[in-house]
Enzyme design. Structure first.
Site, PDB file in Angstrom:
ATOM      1  CB  ILE A  54      16.071  49.600  15.742  1.00  0.00           C
ATOM      2  CG1 ILE A  54      16.566  47.989  16.760  1.00  0.00           C
ATOM      3  CG2 ILE A  54      15.583  49.974  17.157  1.00  0.00           C
ATOM      4  CD1 ILE A  54      17.812  47.290  17.013  1.00  0.00           C
ATOM      5  CG  ASP A  74      22.170  57.254  10.650  1.00  0.00           C
ATOM      6  OD1 ASP A  74      21.645  56.560  11.450  1.00  0.00           O
ATOM      7  OD2 ASP A  74      23.357  56.874   9.708  1.00  0.00           O
ATOM      8  CB  VAL A  90      27.540  59.826  18.083  1.00  0.00           C
ATOM      9  CG1 VAL A  90      25.833  59.905  17.814  1.00  0.00           C
ATOM     10  CG2 VAL A  90      28.333  57.974  17.598  1.00  0.00           C
ATOM     11  CE1 TYR A 138      26.296  45.855  20.747  1.00  0.00           C
ATOM     12  CE2 TYR A 138      25.500  43.957  21.397  1.00  0.00           C
ATOM     13  CZ  TYR A 138      25.024  45.454  20.667  1.00  0.00           C
ATOM     14  OH  TYR A 138      23.911  45.614  20.646  1.00  0.00           O
ATOM     15  CE  LYS A 148      24.698  48.305  22.618  1.00  0.00           C
ATOM     16  NZ  LYS A 148      24.238  49.421  22.637  1.00  0.00           N
ATOM     17  CB  THR A 190      18.318  44.388  12.318  1.00  0.00           C
ATOM     18  OG1 THR A 190      19.530  43.806  13.574  1.00  0.00           O
ATOM     19  CG2 THR A 190      17.514  45.445  13.381  1.00  0.00           C
TER      20      THR A 190
END
Length: 261
Positions: free
Chosen positions: A19, A38, A68, A157, A161, A192
């Site tokens: 993405i 990245d 990150v 997950y 989110k 993906t």
């Protein structure tokens, strides 16, 4: 084709993923100069080279490695930019599948470290860079329809989110008076490699096959198809454009109608 006002400097974090790379390409096609960041710095450089090879924007695209979860590293990356960005996209993310009754705490902590804490690191560091630059800006965070509706096997997950949705609304309220817009995109099931991994994990849980799981995901949508990375990328560029100038604090579904199908 949508064209962004020139010049437009975009930073895409997680830009080497399926993405993220589509978002980088869409930005470049809209005339932006893109910095691709990245965890895999070599892959980020490959994406930047592909943009340059396509001669999709004036000026040079750039790339670099960024973890990150390393807050100090994120600050250094923001401070190293030659100029404040006009828009920042957070497309970094991981998905781990396991049941609550067999909870994997290490995987849970890793999921939150990337999907939530990393987003906060980026919001703080790159937000400060935009504010110091004294210009308006836009943030877009890749959330998920899993941030709006729970799914079996996806507690970690979904937790990351759902929390990210709240961060987006809070951040939007805080920086809106400074001319900075903050939004989220909530993709559904996007074609993906990560979705394939999820389908394989769910197949093990249910005694099916990954192919059957993927077909089921498509069948559950109103449009009876999976989402393409380009579908998400188009919305990301639109959110960075003046066409979305009055939109902030929103979480926009790009899910082929999954939540209504």
């Amino acid at each position: 084709m949508l064209r962004l006002p020139q010049p437009h400097r975009a930073v895409v974090i997680g830009g080497a993923g399926a993405i993220g790379a589509a978002i980088c390409a869409a930005y470049a096609q809209a005339g932006a100069q893109v910095t691709v960041l990245d965890l895999d710095g070599d892959a980020a450089s490959a994406v930047a080279r592909s943009l340059a090879a396509g001669d999709l924007a004036a000026g040079d695209h750039a790339a670099g490695a960024l973890d990150v979860t390393d807050r100090d590293g994120v600050v250094r990356a923001a401070e190293a930019l030659p100029a404040a960005p006009d828009s920042v996209v957070y497309a970094a993310g991981i998905a781990r599948t396991f049941d609550v009754l067999r909870f994997d705490w290490a995987a849970y902590e890793q999921t939150l470290a990337v999907n939530l804490h990393g987003a906060l690191h980026v919001a703080q560091a790159f937000g400060a860079t935009i504010v110091d630059g004294g210009r308006p800006g836009a943030f877009t965070f890749l959330s998920s329809t899993a941030g709006k509706r729970g799914e079996a096997g996806a507690a970690a997950y979904c937790a990351s989110k759902f929390a990210l949705q709240g961060v987006v609304e809070c951040f939007a309220a805080e920086v809106g008076p400074l001319g900075i817009r903050v939004n989220a995109i909530c993709p559904g099931d996007v074609e993906t490699p990560m979705l394939r991994d999820v389908a394989e994990a769910q197949a093990l849980r249910r005694g099916t096959s990954a192919t059957a799981e993927l077909a089921g995901y498509a069948e559950q949508t109103a449009l009876r198809r999976l989402v393409a990375p380009a579908d998400v990328a188009a919305v990301a560029v639109w959110l960075a454009s003046p066409l979305a100038g009055a939109i902030s604090g929103e979480s926009i579904n790009v899910d082929a109608g999954a939540l209504t199908g």
